[in-house]
Design a protein around this motif. Structure first.
Motif, PDB file in Angstrom:
ATOM      1  N   ASP A 106       0.829  -1.210   0.000  1.00 43.24           N
ATOM      2  CA  ASP A 106       0.000   0.000   0.000  1.00 43.24           C
ATOM      3  C   ASP A 106       0.863   1.260   0.000  1.00 43.24           C
ATOM      4  O   ASP A 106       0.584   2.223  -0.733  1.00 43.24           O
ATOM      5  CB  ASP A 106      -0.925   0.007   1.223  1.00 43.24           C
ATOM      6  CG  ASP A 106      -2.045  -1.020   1.108  1.00 43.24           C
ATOM      7  OD1 ASP A 106      -2.294  -1.474  -0.020  1.00 43.24           O
ATOM      8  OD2 ASP A 106      -2.644  -1.359   2.144  1.00 43.24           O
ATOM      9  N   ALA A 122       2.547   1.621  -3.435  1.00 41.21           N
ATOM     10  CA  ALA A 122       1.625   2.152  -4.438  1.00 41.21           C
ATOM     11  C   ALA A 122       1.434   3.647  -4.254  1.00 41.21           C
ATOM     12  O   ALA A 122       1.412   4.423  -5.237  1.00 41.21           O
ATOM     13  CB  ALA A 122       0.276   1.429  -4.346  1.00 41.21           C
ATOM     14  N   ARG A 131       2.402   6.381  -7.098  1.00 40.31           N
ATOM     15  CA  ARG A 131       1.381   7.318  -7.584  1.00 40.31           C
ATOM     16  C   ARG A 131       1.850   8.759  -7.433  1.00 40.31           C
ATOM     17  O   ARG A 131       1.576   9.613  -8.300  1.00 40.31           O
ATOM     18  CB  ARG A 131       0.062   7.103  -6.831  1.00 40.31           C
ATOM     19  CG  ARG A 131      -0.678   5.817  -7.209  1.00 40.31           C
ATOM     20  CD  ARG A 131      -2.074   5.804  -6.622  1.00 40.31           C
ATOM     21  NE  ARG A 131      -2.818   4.601  -6.989  1.00 40.31           N
ATOM     22  CZ  ARG A 131      -3.007   3.553  -6.180  1.00 40.31           C
ATOM     23  NH1 ARG A 131      -2.513   3.584  -4.934  1.00 40.31           N
ATOM     24  NH2 ARG A 131      -3.673   2.496  -6.595  1.00 40.31           N
ATOM     25  N   LEU A 141       4.234   0.269 -10.417  1.00 38.77           N
ATOM     26  CA  LEU A 141       2.894   0.367  -9.845  1.00 38.77           C
ATOM     27  C   LEU A 141       2.014  -0.761 -10.377  1.00 38.77           C
ATOM     28  O   LEU A 141       1.218  -1.347  -9.634  1.00 38.77           O
ATOM     29  CB  LEU A 141       2.279   1.732 -10.167  1.00 38.77           C
ATOM     30  CG  LEU A 141       0.880   1.989  -9.606  1.00 38.77           C
ATOM     31  CD1 LEU A 141       0.841   1.779  -8.094  1.00 38.77           C
ATOM     32  CD2 LEU A 141       0.418   3.399  -9.966  1.00 38.77           C
ATOM     33  N   LEU A 197      -0.065  -3.540  -8.177  1.00 37.65           N
ATOM     34  CA  LEU A 197      -1.524  -3.604  -8.254  1.00 37.65           C
ATOM     35  C   LEU A 197      -2.065  -4.890  -8.877  1.00 37.65           C
ATOM     36  O   LEU A 197      -3.267  -5.137  -8.820  1.00 37.65           O
ATOM     37  CB  LEU A 197      -2.049  -2.410  -9.067  1.00 37.65           C
ATOM     38  CG  LEU A 197      -1.829  -1.025  -8.465  1.00 37.65           C
ATOM     39  CD1 LEU A 197      -2.293   0.045  -9.444  1.00 37.65           C
ATOM     40  CD2 LEU A 197      -2.545  -0.887  -7.127  1.00 37.65           C
ATOM     41  N   GLU A 198      -1.188  -5.713  -9.458  1.00 38.16           N
ATOM     42  CA  GLU A 198      -1.674  -6.854 -10.245  1.00 38.16           C
ATOM     43  C   GLU A 198      -2.533  -7.829  -9.445  1.00 38.16           C
ATOM     44  O   GLU A 198      -3.407  -8.493 -10.021  1.00 38.16           O
ATOM     45  CB  GLU A 198      -0.509  -7.587 -10.905  1.00 38.16           C
ATOM     46  CG  GLU A 198       0.515  -8.153  -9.961  1.00 38.16           C
ATOM     47  CD  GLU A 198       1.692  -8.759 -10.710  1.00 38.16           C
ATOM     48  OE1 GLU A 198       1.651  -8.785 -11.952  1.00 38.16           O
ATOM     49  OE2 GLU A 198       2.647  -9.205 -10.050  1.00 38.16           O
ATOM     50  N   ILE A 201      -4.226  -6.749  -6.671  1.00 41.58           N
ATOM     51  CA  ILE A 201      -5.153  -5.914  -5.894  1.00 41.58           C
ATOM     52  C   ILE A 201      -6.207  -5.296  -6.784  1.00 41.58           C
ATOM     53  O   ILE A 201      -7.414  -5.341  -6.483  1.00 41.58           O
ATOM     54  CB  ILE A 201      -4.378  -4.788  -5.156  1.00 41.58           C
ATOM     55  CG1 ILE A 201      -3.290  -5.377  -4.259  1.00 41.58           C
ATOM     56  CG2 ILE A 201      -5.338  -3.923  -4.351  1.00 41.58           C
ATOM     57  CD1 ILE A 201      -2.362  -4.332  -3.670  1.00 41.58           C
ATOM     58  N   ASP A 202      -5.776  -4.724  -7.887  1.00 39.16           N
ATOM     59  CA  ASP A 202      -6.661  -4.004  -8.796  1.00 39.16           C
ATOM     60  C   ASP A 202      -6.194  -4.309 -10.222  1.00 39.16           C
ATOM     61  O   ASP A 202      -5.410  -3.553 -10.805  1.00 39.16           O
ATOM     62  CB  ASP A 202      -6.602  -2.508  -8.488  1.00 39.16           C
ATOM     63  CG  ASP A 202      -7.592  -1.692  -9.306  1.00 39.16           C
ATOM     64  OD1 ASP A 202      -8.116  -2.223 -10.309  1.00 39.16           O
ATOM     65  OD2 ASP A 202      -7.811  -0.513  -8.959  1.00 39.16           O
ATOM     66  N   GLU A 203      -6.669  -5.409 -10.774  1.00 39.16           N
ATOM     67  CA  GLU A 203      -6.187  -5.880 -12.071  1.00 39.16           C
ATOM     68  C   GLU A 203      -6.424  -4.864 -13.179  1.00 39.16           C
ATOM     69  O   GLU A 203      -5.567  -4.681 -14.053  1.00 39.16           O
ATOM     70  CB  GLU A 203      -6.864  -7.203 -12.410  1.00 39.16           C
ATOM     71  CG  GLU A 203      -6.302  -7.856 -13.660  1.00 39.16           C
ATOM     72  CD  GLU A 203      -6.918  -9.222 -13.903  1.00 39.16           C
ATOM     73  OE1 GLU A 203      -6.733  -9.748 -15.015  1.00 39.16           O
ATOM     74  OE2 GLU A 203      -7.580  -9.757 -12.992  1.00 39.16           O
ATOM     75  N   SER A 242      -6.598  -1.498 -12.967  1.00 40.30           N
ATOM     76  CA  SER A 242      -5.636  -0.407 -12.857  1.00 40.30           C
ATOM     77  C   SER A 242      -4.237  -0.867 -13.226  1.00 40.30           C
ATOM     78  O   SER A 242      -3.466  -0.134 -13.861  1.00 40.30           O
ATOM     79  CB  SER A 242      -5.639   0.162 -11.436  1.00 40.30           C
ATOM     80  OG  SER A 242      -6.873   0.787 -11.151  1.00 40.30           O
ATOM     81  N   ALA A 243      -3.898  -2.092 -12.829  1.00 35.29           N
ATOM     82  CA  ALA A 243      -2.586  -2.648 -13.162  1.00 35.29           C
ATOM     83  C   ALA A 243      -2.404  -2.706 -14.670  1.00 35.29           C
ATOM     84  O   ALA A 243      -1.346  -2.337 -15.198  1.00 35.29           O
ATOM     85  CB  ALA A 243      -2.426  -4.036 -12.550  1.00 35.29           C
TER      86      ALA A 243
END
Length: 271
Positions: free
Chosen positions: A222, A225, A229, A245, A249-250, A252-254, A256-257
């Motif tokens: 976290d 990231a 950012r 990043l 994120l891969e 956590i948030d595919e 956004s990744a």
């Protein structure tokens, strides 16, 4: 980049001033200026290497020829760190990558690597800079960058620390010192220096990026990231920050990744 005068190069390399000027006139080292010649750290490395060849019995004319051959081969003096010069019978042989070749006929036995020359030169450069009457933070930072690039990490760390001692607000020295400390495993002190840099310049994108790398390696995703950012907000085309990043994120948030990875590919021209 810190510059050196002809006499400085002679004192640090062991060459005579006239020999330094001859190599400069041959355009093998240095740059012509209104007051004579100006030399960079890489020129010191080549000058010291020339002196080592002379010490092993190679004639100065042959040394000049060897350096000319080196310049033709490498094209760029910044690429010589992997070079090795050795005697083979009566020949001076240069190993560059996988293609050894004969340079000149000479005398003596040597096995000379540019890495060993850098190791020998680095403390001399530190001592020389320390002895100068007005060594500024900028001078020490430039020396640190030269030594850092050449692989003399211990002396580079010393130079960056001296830059900070001369000017605690020298944010670039904090960033580079932090990176070397992180590589050495001192993550706590590394973060301290990154935070110092950001305290001076909150818009220092590289400080944010390096902090992100540090946090990512510590598993604090976290925080990593958040740092990446911040770097991207300051420098939207910071390709490596987008890539790192994306890796954070891969899982956590595919979505956004994928977006950051696509941005990285566009900026780095990767297909």
């Amino acid at each position: 980049m810190k510059s050196y005068r002809t006499q400085d190069v002679a004192d640090l390399s062991g060459l005579k001033p006239a020999q330094v000027r001859t190599l400069a006139r041959d355009t093998l080292i240095g740059q012509r200026t209104a007051r004579g010649y100006s030399f960079a750290f890489q020129d010191l490395v080549l000058a010291k290497s020339a002196h080592e060849l002379l010490e092993h019995g190679i004639r100065f004319a042959a040394v000049r020829l060897a350096l000319k051959s080196l310049n033709r081969l490498a094209g760029d003096r910044a690429r010589v760190s992997g070079l090795r010069v050795r005697a083979e019978g009566s020949d001076v042989v240069m190993d560059f990558g996988s293609a050894p070749f004969s340079i000149v006929s000479g005398q003596g036995v040597l096995d000379l690597s540019f890495r060993s020359i850098v190791t020998e030169l680095a403390p001399k450069v530190i001592g020389f800079t320390e002895s100068e009457e007005h060594s500024s933070a900028e001078d020490w930072f430039d020396v640190g960058c030269d030594l850092d690039t050449a692989g003399a990490s211990r002396e580079a760390l010393d130079a960056y620390a001296r830059a900070i001692a001369a000017d605690p607000s020298c944010e670039d020295a904090h960033v580079n010192l932090g990176r070397l400390l992180a590589l050495a495993g001192d993550t706590v002190l590394a973060e301290t220096h990154y935070r110092h840099a950001l305290g001076t310049d909150p818009q220092h994108s590289l400080a944010w990026f390096n902090l992100g790398v540090l946090k990512q390696e510590l598993g604090k995703l976290d925080e990593a990231a958040e740092a990446y950012r911040a770097a991207i907000a300051i420098e939207p085309e910071f390709a490596d920050a987008h890539y790192n990043l994306a890796t954070v994120l891969e899982t956590i948030d595919e979505k956004s990744a994928f977006r950051h990875l696509s941005t990285y590919r566009r900026l780095a021209n990767v297909r």
